[in-house]
Design a protein around this motif. Structure first.
Motif, PDB file in Angstrom:
ATOM      1  N   GLN A  48       0.736  -1.138  -0.155  1.00 44.53           N
ATOM      2  CA  GLN A  48       0.135   0.229  -0.365  1.00 44.53           C
ATOM      3  C   GLN A  48       0.404   1.473   0.049  1.00 44.53           C
ATOM      4  O   GLN A  48       1.654   1.313   0.706  1.00 44.53           O
ATOM      5  N   LYS A  92      -2.842   0.056  -3.735  1.00 47.08           N
ATOM      6  CA  LYS A  92      -2.954  -1.040  -3.212  1.00 47.08           C
ATOM      7  C   LYS A  92      -3.243  -2.668  -3.951  1.00 47.08           C
ATOM      8  O   LYS A  92      -3.404  -2.326  -5.677  1.00 47.08           O
ATOM      9  N   THR A  93      -1.873  -3.114  -3.952  1.00 42.75           N
ATOM     10  CA  THR A  93      -1.815  -3.998  -4.702  1.00 42.75           C
ATOM     11  C   THR A  93      -1.009  -4.918  -4.126  1.00 42.75           C
ATOM     12  O   THR A  93      -0.284  -5.483  -2.639  1.00 42.75           O
ATOM     13  N   GLU A 150      -5.672  -1.038  -6.714  1.00 44.93           N
ATOM     14  CA  GLU A 150      -6.977  -0.538  -7.677  1.00 44.93           C
ATOM     15  C   GLU A 150      -6.336   0.305  -6.490  1.00 44.93           C
ATOM     16  O   GLU A 150      -5.162   0.671  -5.904  1.00 44.93           O
ATOM     17  N   GLN A 168      -7.626   4.721  -5.251  1.00 42.88           N
ATOM     18  CA  GLN A 168      -8.239   5.535  -4.476  1.00 42.88           C
ATOM     19  C   GLN A 168      -7.743   6.526  -4.613  1.00 42.88           C
ATOM     20  O   GLN A 168      -7.080   7.084  -3.876  1.00 42.88           O
ATOM     21  N   ARG A 226     -12.485   5.415  -7.277  1.00 44.02           N
ATOM     22  CA  ARG A 226     -12.080   3.928  -7.445  1.00 44.02           C
ATOM     23  C   ARG A 226     -11.676   3.162  -8.220  1.00 44.02           C
ATOM     24  O   ARG A 226     -12.567   3.711  -9.266  1.00 44.02           O
ATOM     25  N   THR A 231     -10.343   0.216 -10.405  1.00 46.35           N
ATOM     26  CA  THR A 231      -9.307  -0.943 -10.664  1.00 46.35           C
ATOM     27  C   THR A 231      -8.478  -2.027 -11.753  1.00 46.35           C
ATOM     28  O   THR A 231      -9.617  -1.319 -13.063  1.00 46.35           O
ATOM     29  N   THR A 261     -14.340   2.037 -13.544  1.00 46.69           N
ATOM     30  CA  THR A 261     -14.058   3.028 -11.958  1.00 46.69           C
ATOM     31  C   THR A 261     -15.378   2.826 -11.669  1.00 46.69           C
ATOM     32  O   THR A 261     -16.295   3.195 -12.560  1.00 46.69           O
TER      33      THR A 261
END
Length: 189
Positions: free
Chosen positions: A118, A132-133, A152, A154, A159, A161, A182
């Motif tokens: 993160q 995030k991954t 992802e 944000q 958001r 992805t 999105t």
């Protein structure tokens, strides 16, 4: 922009790694001088690592903590458990990078972040971006980062992805490669 600030947080890990490597190389040379012949695969480890880097004016710039740091002699890498890198910027911006594990190769030229990666950036106007991954590879000299996994991003109420991320911090471009979705939530008053 966001990409650049995230990058600076990542390069902080690289600088830390480089600094630690010099210390570690000295330890290794001392071991050789003392004729320690068989070195185990993990030849030393520190628990409860907490490292702060200050600028010339004495201001706190980067803080790196980890529950453990081990040097793997065979792979010539440093492994940090639960690393947390915080970078403080002049403009009150701040980046926090966390993962379950970080493995640092080639004196910080290549860093592999693994498990719940993160990267959180907070800008001056209090806007927060969170990436995030599951894993992320950083190439410090080329100023690039990438993953083939799910991603992802944000930012405020939006958001995004997708799968596969390519970040080029020289040109300040972050590209999500596949299955991009999105979602924008209208602000509630």
């Amino acid at each position: 922009g966001m990409a650049l600030r995230s990058w600076v947080a990542l390069t902080s890990l690289t600088l830390l790694a480089f600094g630690l490597y010099t210390v570690l190389e000295q330890l290794e040379q001392q071991a050789k001088r003392e004729r320690v012949v068989t070195l185990p695969p993990v030849d030393y480890a520190f628990t409860g690592v907490d490292y702060s880097a200050l600028d010339r004016a004495g201001k706190l710039r980067v803080r790196v903590s980890a529950t453990k740091m081990a040097h793997e002699r065979v792979q010539k890498s440093l492994v940090l458990s639960s690393p947390r890198v915080v970078r403080f910027a002049d403009d009150a911006g701040r980046q926090i990078m966390t993962s379950k594990r970080a493995q640092v190769f080639e004196q910080g030229k290549r860093v592999l972040l693994d498990g719940n990666v993160q990267v959180q950036s907070r800008s001056v106007d209090e806007r927060i971006t969170i990436i995030k991954t599951l894993d992320l590879t950083l190439l410090s000299e080329e100023k690039r980062a990438f993953t083939d996994g799910a991603v992802e991003i944000q930012q405020n109420t939006a958001r995004l992805t997708g799968r596969g991320l390519r970040a080029d911090f020289i040109n300040q471009v972050i590209e999500i490669q596949h299955d991009v979705h999105t979602v924008i939530q209208p602000r509630t008053r």
